[in-house]
Design a protein around this motif. Sequence first.
Motif, PDB file in Angstrom:
ATOM      1  N   LEU A   9       0.783  -1.191   0.190  1.00 50.62           N
ATOM      2  CA  LEU A   9       0.023  -0.015   0.157  1.00 50.62           C
ATOM      3  C   LEU A   9       0.832   1.229   0.052  1.00 50.62           C
ATOM      4  N   VAL A  10       0.641   2.196  -1.030  1.00 47.52           N
ATOM      5  CA  VAL A  10       1.503   3.314  -1.239  1.00 47.52           C
ATOM      6  C   VAL A  10       0.979   4.502  -1.533  1.00 47.52           C
ATOM      7  N   TRP A  11       1.330   5.532  -1.183  1.00 48.07           N
ATOM      8  CA  TRP A  11       1.107   7.053  -1.770  1.00 48.07           C
ATOM      9  C   TRP A  11       1.720   7.374  -3.049  1.00 48.07           C
ATOM     10  N   TYR A  12       1.031   7.825  -4.003  1.00 49.78           N
ATOM     11  CA  TYR A  12       1.495   8.217  -5.225  1.00 49.78           C
ATOM     12  C   TYR A  12       1.063   9.770  -5.281  1.00 49.78           C
ATOM     13  N   HIS A  13       1.787  10.456  -5.978  1.00 52.73           N
ATOM     14  CA  HIS A  13       1.565  12.038  -6.212  1.00 52.73           C
ATOM     15  C   HIS A  13       1.004  12.187  -7.766  1.00 52.73           C
ATOM     16  N   VAL A  54       2.885   3.662   2.841  1.00 52.99           N
ATOM     17  CA  VAL A  54       1.719   4.122   3.760  1.00 52.99           C
ATOM     18  C   VAL A  54       2.392   3.664   5.153  1.00 52.99           C
ATOM     19  N   THR A  55       2.803   4.477   6.028  1.00 48.33           N
ATOM     20  CA  THR A  55       3.578   4.169   7.310  1.00 48.33           C
ATOM     21  C   THR A  55       2.503   3.702   8.323  1.00 48.33           C
ATOM     22  N   ARG A  56       2.929   3.106   9.464  1.00 49.88           N
ATOM     23  CA  ARG A  56       2.166   2.698  10.656  1.00 49.88           C
ATOM     24  C   ARG A  56       1.578   3.857  11.311  1.00 49.88           C
ATOM     25  N   ILE A  77      -7.180   8.684   7.772  1.00 48.86           N
ATOM     26  CA  ILE A  77      -6.366   7.910   6.836  1.00 48.86           C
ATOM     27  C   ILE A  77      -6.899   6.227   6.703  1.00 48.86           C
ATOM     28  N   ALA A  78      -6.981   5.911   8.006  1.00 54.58           N
ATOM     29  CA  ALA A  78      -7.244   4.586   8.058  1.00 54.58           C
ATOM     30  C   ALA A  78      -8.696   4.244   7.231  1.00 54.58           C
ATOM     31  N   ALA A  79      -9.755   5.143   7.525  1.00 51.83           N
ATOM     32  CA  ALA A  79     -10.985   5.220   6.866  1.00 51.83           C
ATOM     33  C   ALA A  79     -10.957   5.236   5.242  1.00 51.83           C
ATOM     34  N   ALA A  80      -9.963   6.011   4.793  1.00 56.68           N
ATOM     35  CA  ALA A  80      -9.676   6.065   3.389  1.00 56.68           C
ATOM     36  C   ALA A  80      -9.096   4.763   2.791  1.00 56.68           C
ATOM     37  N   VAL A  81      -8.074   4.239   3.684  1.00 57.22           N
ATOM     38  CA  VAL A  81      -7.524   3.021   3.211  1.00 57.22           C
ATOM     39  C   VAL A  81      -8.623   1.813   3.248  1.00 57.22           C
ATOM     40  N   ASP A  82      -9.500   1.634   4.278  1.00 55.15           N
ATOM     41  CA  ASP A  82     -10.517   0.823   3.920  1.00 55.15           C
ATOM     42  C   ASP A  82     -11.532   1.072   2.664  1.00 55.15           C
ATOM     43  N   GLU A  83     -11.892   2.170   2.679  1.00 52.69           N
ATOM     44  CA  GLU A  83     -12.633   2.459   1.625  1.00 52.69           C
ATOM     45  C   GLU A  83     -11.920   2.161   0.165  1.00 52.69           C
ATOM     46  N   PHE A  84     -10.628   2.657  -0.042  1.00 51.50           N
ATOM     47  CA  PHE A  84     -10.014   2.168  -1.218  1.00 51.50           C
ATOM     48  C   PHE A  84      -9.708   0.812  -1.422  1.00 51.50           C
ATOM     49  N   ASN A  85      -9.427  -0.098  -0.375  1.00 54.67           N
ATOM     50  CA  ASN A  85      -9.392  -1.516  -0.635  1.00 54.67           C
ATOM     51  C   ASN A  85     -10.654  -2.154  -0.900  1.00 54.67           C
ATOM     52  N   SER A  86     -11.869  -1.804  -0.427  1.00 53.91           N
ATOM     53  CA  SER A  86     -13.053  -2.147  -0.795  1.00 53.91           C
ATOM     54  C   SER A  86     -13.461  -1.859  -2.321  1.00 53.91           C
ATOM     55  N   ALA A  87     -13.180  -0.657  -2.669  1.00 52.19           N
ATOM     56  CA  ALA A  87     -13.380  -0.361  -3.865  1.00 52.19           C
ATOM     57  C   ALA A  87     -12.646  -1.098  -5.171  1.00 52.19           C
ATOM     58  N   LEU A  88     -11.300  -1.317  -4.659  1.00 51.78           N
ATOM     59  CA  LEU A  88     -10.415  -1.721  -5.563  1.00 51.78           C
ATOM     60  C   LEU A  88     -10.579  -3.364  -5.857  1.00 51.78           C
TER      61      LEU A  88
END
Length: 791
Positions: A132-136, A184-186, A194-205
């Motif tokens: 899991l990473v950030w990209y600009h 995406v660090t600990r 950010i945790a909510a955004a990650v969960d939403e991203f994983n579900s959508a992907l």
Amino acid sequence: MSTSARDSLNAFIEDVGAPEGIKTDSAAEFTGRNSEFAKLCRKRSIRQTFQEAGRSNQIPHVDVQIRELWKRWQHLMITKKVPRRMWCYGLKYLAELSQFIPQRADKRTGYEVVTGRTPDISEYCDFAFWDLVWYHTRTAANMGKDSRALGRWSGVSHRVGSDMCYWIMPVSGQMISETTVQHVTRFDLENAEIAAAVDEFNSALTTRLDDTNFWISNDHSVYIDDFDVQLDAAYRDEADTPTTDEYGGVEYEEVNNADIDSYDKFLGAKIRLFNDSNNGANMATVVARATDYAGRPIGKAHSNPLLDGRLYEVELDDGTTDRYFANQIAENIWAQVDTEGRQVLVMQEICDHRKNERVIPIADGYTIKRNGEKVPKITTDGWELLVEFKDSTTEWVKLKDVKDSNPIELAEYAIANQLQEEPAFRDRAVFKAKSKYYRTTHKYGVRIPKTIEEALRIDEENGNHLWGDAIRKEMSKFLGSEVEEFIFEDGGRAWSMTCHKYVKNAVDTVKQLLCEDGRQFKSSKRCEGPLPVDYRPELYTTDELPPDLVSRFQQLIGIGRWTVELGRIDIHLEIALMSQYQASPRYGHLEAMYKIFHYLARNHAKEEDPPGMPEPLGEGVEITCFVDADHAGNKVTRRSHSGILIFVQNALITSWSKRQNTVESSTFGSELVCMRQARDLLVALLIKLKMFGVRILKPANMWTDNNGVMTNTSIPTSMLGKKHNSINYHIVREAVAAGVMRVAKEDTRTNPADALTKILRFDRKQKLLWPLGHLLISKAHQRADGSGGGD
């Protein structure tokens, strides 16, 4: 499948080269004479062999690797919850890692065995597959948190972007290539937002990459026959079709289907070239596809412009032609339009100006208020400028338009043409341009000199020495060396560079490293030189160094190389020999580096002018070069070692010590190769001196200790059997005939280049280097005057 096998082999040939032979199983895509794979093998002269039917044990390594690759993919897919649709990127990532893992008895990787190069794993060290990473995003104006988005790392994109460019799977499910990628660090996940955004991203992907989204259902198939389509009345009877005259008399040529299939969108395109190699022509036209020697088009088309490898012929405005790839042309066309696809014109320079009767004269350019204050009138009415655009076109443009789009260029043009007093040019930009020179020569009201001579002249005018003291303070050190002022007998002044402090600090660093290992900084007292005379680094069979000591060895090599650059050429050969083993050094090589630094601690270099040094000639200079080669000096590879010293007047300019790329069967061959290397260095130095305006008085004197080389390069008749020796001879002979240099004989006993080809005794090296101004103070001298270091 046949095309995929062909593409894989073609990619291997582009990256590594065509193999001599290839062995496959008996599949039809490999054995078929008309298959794409077989055609490519015949084209590249690759010998094909096949596995016997039913004998899978004849190519067991391939089957084992495929089985292991599949196991690793299954494990990765389960442990990291990777969607099944990512199999193509996942298997490619695992296959690339496998080629960097040693799987042979000699502990060499497959990549090194095939290519001969050390694997570069820097692109694979930071991320693992599906991290899991950030990209600009590309459109962001900054690199803040608002510009970043979540994605999944999917491998290295070798053929897209620059180094460290990766495949990223965003939430859209469409793979992209990005360079600016972060973990995406600990600590990020501890943030609730950010945790909510990650969960939403994983579900959508996960939903987007679900295999059920890509199934084709035939339950509700619709066919064209199910509809009752009524033809338009205009097409039922040809009598209702308008004639050519009714269309306006325009006749249309019949379209050739072959022309439609061979349509190329790049042919006829206009592109802008801004480099200096186009002889000033800015616009160019793509005229045709580039072909090879057999008339075949070069490159392969691709729907992605970044992967399009076609090569095109581009004709410039001046009639010359050049070659550009499709991705370069596409990038150039894209740069000519804005975000909405509109073509834009970029101004290159202002060429001329004109005005009419509506222009306000300078005398009437002010309005006087009631209190007597004069207010300037600013109006651009009546002014026009001749503007040249980047596409070489020119046009008369109103002054107000240029004032809005290019105020800086307009201000510089007004200053250069003495128009700053005109009412139309009175604005802040012109005022800034007018005071530009003052801003670059003064700071806080203090005059800033541009040269040392100007600084000393300012001190003389002011009656102090402030600038002189500042220059001496700044020039006390330069890139690790000490800079000192030298005064000649006639009162002239010059600057000299010494490396005493740098060498002392380097020796202290080595002492500290050994102290951390629990060892003392000492060496054998029987060896006065940097290394023993019979030392051969290629014959060492000690164990290889661990990673931490490999880093130390490379650190010591870097220190040693810079010590040589600062003037200690007495260790040039030793450092050059040890630099050949930076990839895989051994314990014996590290101990040899310790001996070299122990030699530096025992022997300081006192840089003095040799006695009887002539006065500088002033206008022109003479160049002297000493060359020598140690024939078959390497006991393992039997490659020779070259040593070259080049002087301008009596100043040493180039010290060169490297092994040769070829193995020579005779001393004549190795000396001739060394002569050709010296000729290349000499020509490069001559070009630099001529660029600086230095006049060369006469041909350079080239001294060699081989009488055969001297005779053959001086007499214009010679018969050489080997092709590369013949080429080296003609290159050197051409330089002699052109008056660039002249070759003479120098005995080995007095040739200083001999110190850069082989390890010599301390007294002999001291004798050879003494004329160069490097007086090596031996251990006995140190004890006599009390300046020595000791063990």
